[in-house]
Design a protein around this motif. Structure first.
Motif, short mmCIF file in Angstrom:
data_model
loop_
_atom_site.label_atom_id
_atom_site.label_comp_id
_atom_site.label_asym_id
_atom_site.label_seq_id
_atom_site.Cartn_x
_atom_site.Cartn_y
_atom_site.Cartn_z
N LEU A 162 1.26 -1.53 -0.08
CA LEU A 162 0.27 -0.28 -0.13
C LEU A 162 1.10 1.16 0.34
N SER A 163 -0.20 2.36 0.28
CA SER A 163 0.97 3.05 -0.51
C SER A 163 0.78 4.33 1.38
N GLY A 164 1.76 4.25 1.97
CA GLY A 164 1.73 4.65 3.44
C GLY A 164 1.95 6.26 3.54
N LYS A 165 1.45 7.47 4.40
CA LYS A 165 1.24 8.64 4.72
C LYS A 165 3.01 9.19 4.95
N THR A 166 3.93 9.88 4.73
CA THR A 166 4.97 10.55 4.99
C THR A 166 4.84 11.52 5.55
N ASP A 167 3.39 12.56 5.51
CA ASP A 167 3.20 14.15 6.45
C ASP A 167 1.67 13.63 7.08
N ALA A 168 1.58 15.13 7.46
CA ALA A 168 0.54 14.88 8.37
C ALA A 168 -0.64 15.61 7.24
N SER A 169 -0.27 15.76 5.93
CA SER A 169 -1.62 16.26 5.59
C SER A 169 -2.23 15.57 4.39
N ASP A 170 -3.08 15.96 3.85
CA ASP A 170 -3.90 15.57 3.24
C ASP A 170 -4.04 15.10 1.94
N ASN A 171 -1.88 15.47 0.80
CA ASN A 171 -2.04 14.64 0.17
C ASN A 171 -2.13 13.27 0.05
N LEU A 172 -1.97 12.70 -0.95
CA LEU A 172 -1.89 11.30 -1.51
C LEU A 172 -0.43 11.32 -1.37
N PRO A 173 -0.53 9.55 -0.19
CA PRO A 173 1.01 9.52 -0.81
C PRO A 173 2.14 8.84 -1.85
N PRO A 174 2.96 9.45 -1.85
CA PRO A 174 3.45 8.66 -3.14
C PRO A 174 3.19 7.35 -3.54
N ALA A 175 3.62 7.05 -4.42
CA ALA A 175 3.22 5.34 -4.72
C ALA A 175 3.93 4.86 -4.55
N ARG A 176 4.23 3.43 -4.66
CA ARG A 176 4.91 2.13 -4.15
C ARG A 176 5.39 1.35 -5.27
N GLN A 177 6.59 0.77 -5.61
CA GLN A 177 6.19 -0.22 -6.46
C GLN A 177 7.01 -1.74 -6.00
N LEU A 178 6.16 -2.61 -6.68
CA LEU A 178 6.43 -4.04 -5.85
C LEU A 178 7.55 -4.99 -7.41
N LEU A 179 8.25 -4.96 -6.63
CA LEU A 179 9.25 -5.90 -8.07
C LEU A 179 9.54 -7.26 -7.32
N LEU A 180 9.30 -8.25 -8.56
CA LEU A 180 9.43 -9.58 -7.73
C LEU A 180 10.94 -10.23 -8.49
N SER A 181 11.36 -10.87 -8.13
CA SER A 181 12.84 -11.36 -8.48
C SER A 181 13.11 -12.99 -8.59
N GLN A 182 13.25 -14.24 -9.42
CA GLN A 182 14.13 -14.56 -9.40
C GLN A 182 14.93 -15.43 -8.76
N ASN A 183 15.71 -14.53 -8.59
CA ASN A 183 16.93 -14.99 -7.67
C ASN A 183 16.95 -14.33 -6.15
N LEU A 184 17.95 -16.00 -5.81
CA LEU A 184 17.61 -15.66 -4.15
C LEU A 184 18.37 -13.83 -3.54
N GLY A 185 17.81 -13.07 -2.74
CA GLY A 185 18.18 -11.90 -2.70
C GLY A 185 18.82 -11.99 -1.18
N SER A 186 19.82 -10.65 -1.07
CA SER A 186 20.96 -10.45 0.15
C SER A 186 20.78 -9.47 0.41
N LEU A 187 20.00 -8.81 0.19
CA LEU A 187 19.94 -7.04 0.88
C LEU A 187 19.62 -7.21 1.75
N GLY A 188 19.26 -8.35 2.46
CA GLY A 188 19.01 -7.10 4.08
C GLY A 188 19.32 -8.36 5.28
N THR A 189 21.10 -9.00 4.56
CA THR A 189 21.78 -9.57 5.14
C THR A 189 22.39 -8.84 6.16
N GLY A 190 23.18 -7.23 5.52
CA GLY A 190 23.93 -6.78 6.09
C GLY A 190 22.63 -5.44 7.53
N LEU A 191 21.53 -5.53 6.48
CA LEU A 191 20.88 -4.33 7.15
C LEU A 191 19.97 -4.79 8.45
#
Length: 268
Positions: free
Chosen positions: A230-259
């Motif tokens: 979904l799109s979460g709010k980033t401020d307290a205004s009534d503006n629409l939150p920014p759009a989000r992008q969902l990416l699917l990959s066949q490769n085993l990820g490791s971005l979270g290893t050192g996170l």
């Protein structure tokens, strides 16, 4: 709990106290009821410990079959232990009625690399006095991961090494069928379907864990997976939150290893 007569109850005189002839227990054909568990840290404001819930590596929750477990926190929920209940229902959720002070506070649901959630099915055999295997084969349970509760942008991290098991099961049961010569009891293999995993977030989803959701047999359906970004709010205004992008990959990820949790962004 059930009050059962003691072995000496038959010979007890009239007027005996109930505590002398009765005891608490289970019938011979009765399974104990599951114990349900709710842990909640709602929080009183930004950067306060009351809004955080943490189950560290090495912690373990093991409950009877078909238990319900709800873990929820106001701002951060870190789960790196193990949770097991055959055919159970597990919910991990962050979010509360957020205020402006929460805009500068990172909000996240974190499943560490050591974590395990196992709600796979199993054969649930009822106690009996006739030596028959009666009962049911439980289907895989349900798991829900939700980091979008407050409406403000939050993160959901499912680290590599973490495991969720919603698989079905198979077991042998004695089944009574009506045949030409009357009721006949046969031992048959029974398989159950897989369960379900639902994931919902509104800013960053990093999903690198392992999911098992096969059915208990070739003819049994596998589990179901649903992911909502979904799109979460980033401020307290009534503006629409920014759009989000969902990416699917066949490769085993490791971005979270050192996170680390401190690397996650606040809504603002």
């Amino acid at each position: 709990q059930t009050w059962l007569a003691r072995d000496t109850a038959r010979a007890a005189p009239s007027g005996s106290a109930a505590r002398e002839v009765m005891q608490i227990g289970l019938n011979a054909s009765q399974l104990p009821a599951p114990v349900h568990l709710d842990l909640k840290s709602s929080g009183l404001g930004a950067n306060r410990s009351e809004g955080r819930l943490s189950l560290a590596a090495g912690s373990r929750i093991e409950l009877a079959a078909q238990a319900r477990v709800n873990l929820s926190a106001g701002t951060t929920l870190m789960f790196d232990g193990s949770l097991e209940s055959a055919g159970g229902q597990v919910s991990l959720r962050i979010g509360r009625a957020a205020g402006l002070e929460d805009l500068n506070t990172p909000q996240y649901l974190w499943l560490g690399s050591n974590s395990l959630i196992d709600v796979s099915g199993e054969g649930l055999i009822k106690p009996s006095t006739d030596s028959l295997r009666k009962g049911e084969v439980l289907a895989g349970g349900t798991v829900s991961l939700d980091s979008s509760g407050s409406g403000f942008a939050s993160s959901l991290v499912w680290q590599r090494g973490s495991r969720i098991d919603i698989s079905g099961a198979s077991d042998s049961l004695d089944i009574s069928l009506l045949g030409s010569s009357g009721m006949q009891t046969q031992r048959q293999n029974v398989a159950s379907k897989g369960g379900s995993l639902s994931i919902s977030g509104n800013q960053d989803l990093l999903l690198e864990g392992s999911l098992s959701g096969a059915g208990g047999g070739a003819a049994a359906a596998g589990g179901r997976l649903s992911v909502a970004l979904l799109s979460g709010k980033t401020d307290a205004s009534d503006n629409l939150p920014p759009a989000r992008q969902l990416l699917l990959s066949q490769n085993l990820g490791s971005l979270g290893t050192g996170l680390q949790p401190q690397d996650l962004a606040a809504p603002k």
